[in-house]
Design an enzyme around this catalytic site. Structure first.
Site, short mmCIF file in Angstrom:
data_model
loop_
_atom_site.label_atom_id
_atom_site.label_comp_id
_atom_site.label_asym_id
_atom_site.label_seq_id
_atom_site.Cartn_x
_atom_site.Cartn_y
_atom_site.Cartn_z
N HIS A 63 -19.94 36.14 1.95
CA HIS A 63 -20.96 35.16 2.33
C HIS A 63 -20.40 34.03 3.20
CE1 HIS A 63 -24.90 33.44 2.21
NE2 HIS A 63 -24.44 32.30 1.73
N ASP A 84 -25.34 34.17 -3.50
CA ASP A 84 -25.38 34.88 -2.23
C ASP A 84 -24.07 35.63 -2.04
OD1 ASP A 84 -27.83 33.75 -1.77
OD2 ASP A 84 -27.07 32.13 -0.51
N HIS A 306 -25.64 38.25 3.94
CA HIS A 306 -26.25 38.73 2.70
C HIS A 306 -26.20 40.26 2.69
CE1 HIS A 306 -28.16 34.84 1.52
NE2 HIS A 306 -28.18 34.65 2.83
N HIS A 328 -33.46 34.96 -5.76
CA HIS A 328 -33.24 34.57 -4.38
C HIS A 328 -33.92 35.55 -3.41
CE1 HIS A 328 -31.17 33.48 -0.62
NE2 HIS A 328 -30.96 32.31 -1.21
#
Length: 616
Positions: A63, A84, A306, A328
């Site tokens: 990430h 993430d 991602h 998320h």
């Protein structure tokens, strides 16, 4: 958080305060300073236990620089929270790891749902061809990005492409973000936290974040219009959603010119300019509310940090958690991912427990915790009666547990045990009696006996033997363990310093023997109670005893001490304080603990503190 994250956190919070008004800011600069002082950075793969029963281990998440997923252990329940994460190793970051420990719960992001993204050099090639085309036709290229992650990846790609294409050296590449400029110093510092590509270049004294063809633009007043009226250029500008800031201002200035182009490289959410412009509208609405004709080209090449569907599904299967929680992501995106994962498992004849909670929704999960240990070997020779206690070694492998006697360890597990016997010889210049006196002062009870060779031996805490091997020599022997080694170190330090102790000189001058007041005597327990009473009287004044504790008595009484409104019950096994006033109760307990720790020997403290006295 990790060390890079703490540094980036400081810059991001300061940037938020800089761009916020005094009325809508959620915190102040003082709050930022207090939070920074409270942060304890941790290293990747380092186990941290903030309190009893709770621990966590960070693992690389990809990430952005410093990003980690956390494996949290709460009383044996293991939860992996990815945050993430990215499973694609790009130009500067390592990809997310799969922890070696199987968790009970996996909380995982679902940003892209079932969407599959383009990866690798094909994506970079398509981006650079598009950028080259726009600047070749005399246009400006806008790359809306966030200050961390994708921005650094794109800067590396652009700098390398410009290096390999001399015809572009006259076309400037800028990044218009004060936050990105500050964060670049963190990237240049924490090279060790990046992948092998970056580390190897740095080892050759080639820092890839010292760019040759990319510069930070000077954001003086009117800089946006100067760029719009100037020659072709490429600008990476924040924020990525183009709601406000430099990216929005450049979009509005460049939108009417068909030679210009905007390339969206990151994820966007509903209601943002980045999402709306992908429909290629004829007009966009400026930040002041006026319509602007849109003629610049719009392209979407995702460089998001991602996971996409294929990466996320593979990771979920590798982790193999009992419960999966999707977070998320937009609700419809999470629902599609949930349905796809259930179908994926169903095709393989498996079930999956997957959840898609909304924000603020309480999610309740059930866990079955049954551990069965099978008694084997000598422990299984006789069937136990109800209430019998069985003790042995617990051996676990592949989810099965065995309880066995130490003598059966090799037979059932193939493992062997051994005991390390340590021996240390010390030269001394003092007599045996003086050494024994000092050892009694430290450890209290010291048993004197003869070993099998007829040598005088002092037995300390039932684990250390101090032997009088010659007139000026003593030998320590013990079975090695963490606690035994600690006691042996204390003993050696004490014996080695006997000749330099002031107490030794004073004792040598006395004509009569001197005993330690806390050495074990027949009525030692009563004497210890006397000392506790002395401490209580020093703190609270008069103390009343409800039983006679004459040292000459042979029977050990149970005592009640009344002290300033508190009632203290004492027997040989426990000390209990009863008092309506909690403050007084706590104070009395503190004084008693101080009295015990001050007057007891080391052996007594081991015996009463809950720490088992070491045995050989």
């Amino acid at each position: 958080m990790t060390h890079p994250t703490k540094m980036l956190h400081k810059f991001m919070m300061q940037d938020y305060l800089r761009t916020s008004t005094s009325t809508d800011a959620l915190f102040t600069s003082r709050d930022v300073s207090v939070s920074l002082a409270s942060i304890i950075p941790v290293a990747v793969h380092e186990r941290t236990s903030p309190c009893a029963g709770v621990s966590f281990i960070p693992y690389h998440a990809g990430h952005v620089l410093g990003a980690c997923m956390f494996l949290v252990d709460i009383a044996g329940l293991k939860i992996l929270y990815t945050g993430d994460y990215s499973r694609a190793e790009d130009r500067h970051l390592v990809r997310a790891e799969v922890p070696p420990i199987r968790p009970d719960v996996l909380i995982v992001e679902s940003t892209f749902g079932v969407q599959t993204l383009e990866h690798g050099q094909d994506k970079e090639r398509r981006l650079m061809n598009l950028v080259h085309t726009i600047v070749s036709r005399g246009g400006h290229v806008l790359l809306p990005v966030f200050a961390l992650g994708t921005a650094q990846e794109l800067l590396l790609v652009l700098d390398e492409y410009w290096t390999n294409h001399p015809e572009l050296h006259d076309i400037p590449v800028y990044y218009a973000s004060s936050l990105a400029r500050k964060c670049m110093a963190v990237y240049q510092t924490h090279i060790h936290a990046m992948n092998e590509n970056i580390r190897s270049r740095f080892a050759r004294r080639d820092n890839p974040f010292v760019f040759k063809h990319v510069t930070s633009i000077s954001r003086e007043r009117g800089w946006e219009r100067k760029l719009a009226e100037g020659p072709p250029c490429v600008v990476l500008a924040t924020p990525g959603f183009m709601q406000v800031g430099a990216s929005r201002e450049l979009l509005e200035l460049w939108a009417p010119d068909p030679r210009n182009g905007v390339i969206i490289t990151g994820f966007s959410v509903e209601g943002t300019m980045t999402r709306d412009i992908q429909t290629e509208p004829e007009e966009i609405i400026s930040s002041k509310g006026t319509p602007i004709q849109r003629k610049l080209s719009i392209d979407y090449i995702p460089f998001s940090a991602h996971v996409d569907y294929s990466q996320n599904a593979e990771f979920i299967e590798l982790v193999n958690a009992d419960h999966i929680v999707l977070v998320h992501g937009e609700q419809n995106v999470m629902n599609r991912l949930c349905a796809a994962m259930r179908a994926r498992y169903k095709n393989r004849g498996k079930d999956i427990d997957i959840h898609t909670p909304q924000n603020l929704e309480v999610l309740e999960l059930s866990f079955s915790r049954k551990y069965v240990a099978k008694a084997v070997g000598a422990l299984a020779a006789q069937y136990p009666e109800e209430g019998d206690a069985i003790s042995g070694w617990l051996f676990s492998t592949n989810g099965t547990h065995m309880l066995l006697d130490p003598q059966d360890l090799y037979r059932f597990t193939g493992l062997s045990t051994c005991t390390t016997r340590q021996r240390q010889t010390i030269a001394v210049t003092v007599g045996w009696d003086l050494v024994r006196w000092h050892l009694e002062g430290m450890f209290g009870t010291v048993a004197e006996e003869l070993d099998q060779d007829g040598r005088l031996t002092l037995r300390i805490m039932d684990v250390i033997d101090v032997k009088h091997t010659s007139e000026h020599e003593m030998t320590l022997e013990w079975d090695s363990s963490a606690i035994n080694d600690m006691i042996a170190d204390s003993t050696m330090a004490l014996v080695a310093g006997v000749d330099q102790s002031p107490a030794s000189l004073q004792l040598s001058a006395l004509s009569t023997p001197c005993a330690h007041p806390h050495a074990k005597m027949p009525n030692d327990w009563r004497l210890q109670i006397r000392r506790v009473v002395w401490f209580l009287e020093a703190h609270f004044g008069q103390v009343t005893l409800d039983a006679d504790i004459d040292v000459g008595q042979d029977v050990t009484p149970n005592l009640t001490i009344r002290c300033d409104g508190a009632v203290i019950y004492i027997d040989r096994n426990r000390v209990a304080v009863n008092c309506v006033d909690e403050t007084l109760k706590h104070r009395v307990e503190t004084v008693i603990n101080i009295a015990i720790s001050t007057t007891h020997s080391l052996a007594d403290l081991f015996a009463t503190s809950g720490v088992p006295v070491p045995t050989s």
